[in-house]
Motif scaffolding. Structure first.
Motif, PDB file in Angstrom:
ATOM      1  N   UNK A   1       4.361  -2.001   2.978  1.00 29.94           N
ATOM      2  CA  UNK A   1       5.448  -2.936   2.702  1.00 29.94           C
ATOM      3  C   UNK A   1       6.525  -2.214   1.910  1.00 29.94           C
ATOM      4  N   UNK A   2       7.754  -2.409   2.347  1.00 34.51           N
ATOM      5  CA  UNK A   2       8.901  -1.800   1.686  1.00 34.51           C
ATOM      6  C   UNK A   2       9.879  -2.894   1.308  1.00 34.51           C
ATOM      7  N   UNK A   3      10.283  -2.925   0.024  1.00 29.76           N
ATOM      8  CA  UNK A   3      11.233  -3.918  -0.442  1.00 29.76           C
ATOM      9  C   UNK A   3      12.656  -3.481  -0.198  1.00 29.76           C
ATOM     10  N   UNK A   4      13.590  -4.353  -0.568  1.00 29.18           N
ATOM     11  CA  UNK A   4      15.007  -4.072  -0.328  1.00 29.18           C
ATOM     12  C   UNK A   4      15.650  -3.315  -1.481  1.00 29.18           C
ATOM     13  N   UNK A   5      14.950  -3.180  -2.610  1.00 28.43           N
ATOM     14  CA  UNK A   5      15.559  -2.562  -3.782  1.00 28.43           C
ATOM     15  C   UNK A   5      15.597  -1.051  -3.721  1.00 28.43           C
ATOM     16  N   UNK A   6      16.486  -0.439  -4.515  1.00 24.34           N
ATOM     17  CA  UNK A   6      16.547   1.014  -4.613  1.00 24.34           C
ATOM     18  C   UNK A   6      17.418   1.640  -3.543  1.00 24.34           C
ATOM     19  N   UNK A   7      17.834   2.878  -3.763  1.00 20.54           N
ATOM     20  CA  UNK A   7      18.728   3.553  -2.804  1.00 20.54           C
ATOM     21  C   UNK A   7      18.067   3.821  -1.462  1.00 20.54           C
ATOM     22  N   UNK A   8      16.750   3.960  -1.428  1.00 23.96           N
ATOM     23  CA  UNK A   8      16.038   4.220  -0.183  1.00 23.96           C
ATOM     24  C   UNK A   8      15.238   3.014   0.279  1.00 23.96           C
ATOM     25  N   UNK A   9      15.600   1.842  -0.238  1.00 21.39           N
ATOM     26  CA  UNK A   9      14.908   0.630   0.181  1.00 21.39           C
ATOM     27  C   UNK A   9      13.605   0.401  -0.534  1.00 21.39           C
ATOM     28  N   UNK A  10      13.383   1.077  -1.654  1.00 23.38           N
ATOM     29  CA  UNK A  10      12.167   0.880  -2.419  1.00 23.38           C
ATOM     30  C   UNK A  10      11.042   1.782  -1.950  1.00 23.38           C
ATOM     31  N   UNK A  11      10.043   1.940  -2.798  1.00 22.45           N
ATOM     32  CA  UNK A  11       8.879   2.768  -2.487  1.00 22.45           C
ATOM     33  C   UNK A  11       7.867   1.929  -1.734  1.00 22.45           C
ATOM     34  N   UNK A  12       7.361   2.397  -0.584  1.00 26.04           N
ATOM     35  CA  UNK A  12       6.392   1.612   0.183  1.00 26.04           C
ATOM     36  C   UNK A  12       5.108   1.362  -0.605  1.00 26.04           C
ATOM     37  N   UNK A  13       4.587   0.154  -0.471  1.00 23.93           N
ATOM     38  CA  UNK A  13       3.290  -0.204  -1.040  1.00 23.93           C
ATOM     39  C   UNK A  13       2.281  -0.152   0.091  1.00 23.93           C
ATOM     40  N   UNK A  14       1.227   0.631  -0.084  1.00 21.67           N
ATOM     41  CA  UNK A  14       0.276   0.881   0.992  1.00 21.67           C
ATOM     42  C   UNK A  14      -1.004   0.078   0.813  1.00 21.67           C
ATOM     43  N   UNK A  15      -1.657  -0.208   1.949  1.00 16.02           N
ATOM     44  CA  UNK A  15      -2.923  -0.918   1.931  1.00 16.02           C
ATOM     45  C   UNK A  15      -3.729  -0.576   3.173  1.00 16.02           C
TER      46      UNK A  15
END
Length: 283
Positions: free
Chosen positions: A221-235
């Motif tokens: 999952x990748x959020x909309x925040x940050x210059x690169x769209x956020x850091x992906x959360x893995x599962x």
């Protein structure tokens, strides 16, 4: 020189195969694991090289045909072009599905894994609550497959409505292609993008009464925040499903969704969370 060009073209063909979104999937029924001779491999690579050469300057419509052609030829090479789950014929068509969470193990979980924590909270909120949504199965190249885009988007919307929570994000779009069935992408109204990637799949030979499937999945999952769209959360998860046909035209099912640590050194790690769901498909 001509031989060097041919070798170079075949190298690019292999690189193109390695970038296909149709991931290598093991654990398939033996019927779908097709051996290939050296002659067949060379023939496939030559054909694939021609398709890539044509597709380099192709129109969008032709490019779609090129992608489909690559997926078809990839099916001749072990580890590529893995099939989707092929359901029994009686699954074909549109269904109204009702899902109800009937068990959560453990009931209370403390973890630093945000995807597992979110899944646990959602399961507890939906426990005993019927979630109704539209599902669809259709014929693709002679086999019955699940329309994962249509069905997954409807399920996520139905869960949002069932929770009746103003703060919960709402799904807006889904992307999935039957030619490369191992990647499903869901988009949400808060900018979040969820990718579900099947890494290992197995299913039973279709029968008149019962049917079972198993899929290992990598979640991101990748959020909309940050210059690169956020850091992906893995599962990581595994979906075990068992279905049986009833005499009144319905299909009943039981699903065990097991969640695992996204990174582990263990060969067979223990599930952090297991959600048990009962399903009923009716016309």
């Amino acid at each position: 020189m001509a031989r060097a060009r041919a070798r170079g073209a075949q190298t690019w063909a292999l690189l193109a195969l390695s970038s296909l979104s149709c991931t290598s999937v093991s654990g398939l029924n033996q019927e779908f694991v097709r051996p290939i001779t050296r002659r067949q491999l060379i023939k496939s690579l030559r054909s694939l090289t021609s398709i890539i050469a044509v597709g380099a300057n192709a129109s969008p419509v032709l490019a779609g045909n090129v992608r489909e052609g690559i997926a078809n030829l990839a099916g001749n090479i072990p580890g590529y072009g893995s099939p989707d789950v092929f359901y029994p014929s009686y699954f074909e068509g549109a269904w109204l599905c009702e899902r109800t969470v009937v068990g959560i193990t453990p009931a209370d979980i403390i973890t630093d894994d945000p995807l597992v924590e979110a899944a646990s909270e959602e399961a507890k909120a939906l426990s005993g609550v019927p979630v109704k949504y539209r599902a669809r199965f259709y014929v693709n190249r002679g086999n019955i497959i699940l329309d994962r885009s249509f069905t997954s988007l409807n399920l996520e919307k139905a869960k949002k409505d069932a929770l009746n929570s103003p703060g919960k994000r709402r799904p807006t779009d889904s992307t999935w292609e039957p030619e490369t069935p191992n990647i499903l992408t869901l988009s949400f109204d808060d900018g979040t993008i969820r990718e579900v990637k099947v890494t290992k799949r197995s299913f039973e030979q279709p029968s008149d009464e019962t049917f079972g499937t198993s899929e290992y999945q990598r979640l991101a999952e990748t959020g909309a925040g940050g210059p690169l769209g956020g850091v992906p959360v893995l599962g990581a998860s595994r979906a075990l499903s068992r279905f049986r046909r009833t005499g009144d035209g319905r299909i009943e099912g039981l699903e065990l969704m097991k969640f695992y640590p996204p990174v582990t050194m263990q060969q067979d790690p223990e599930a952090i969370l297991t959600v048990k769901t009962r399903m009923v498909f009716s016309r």
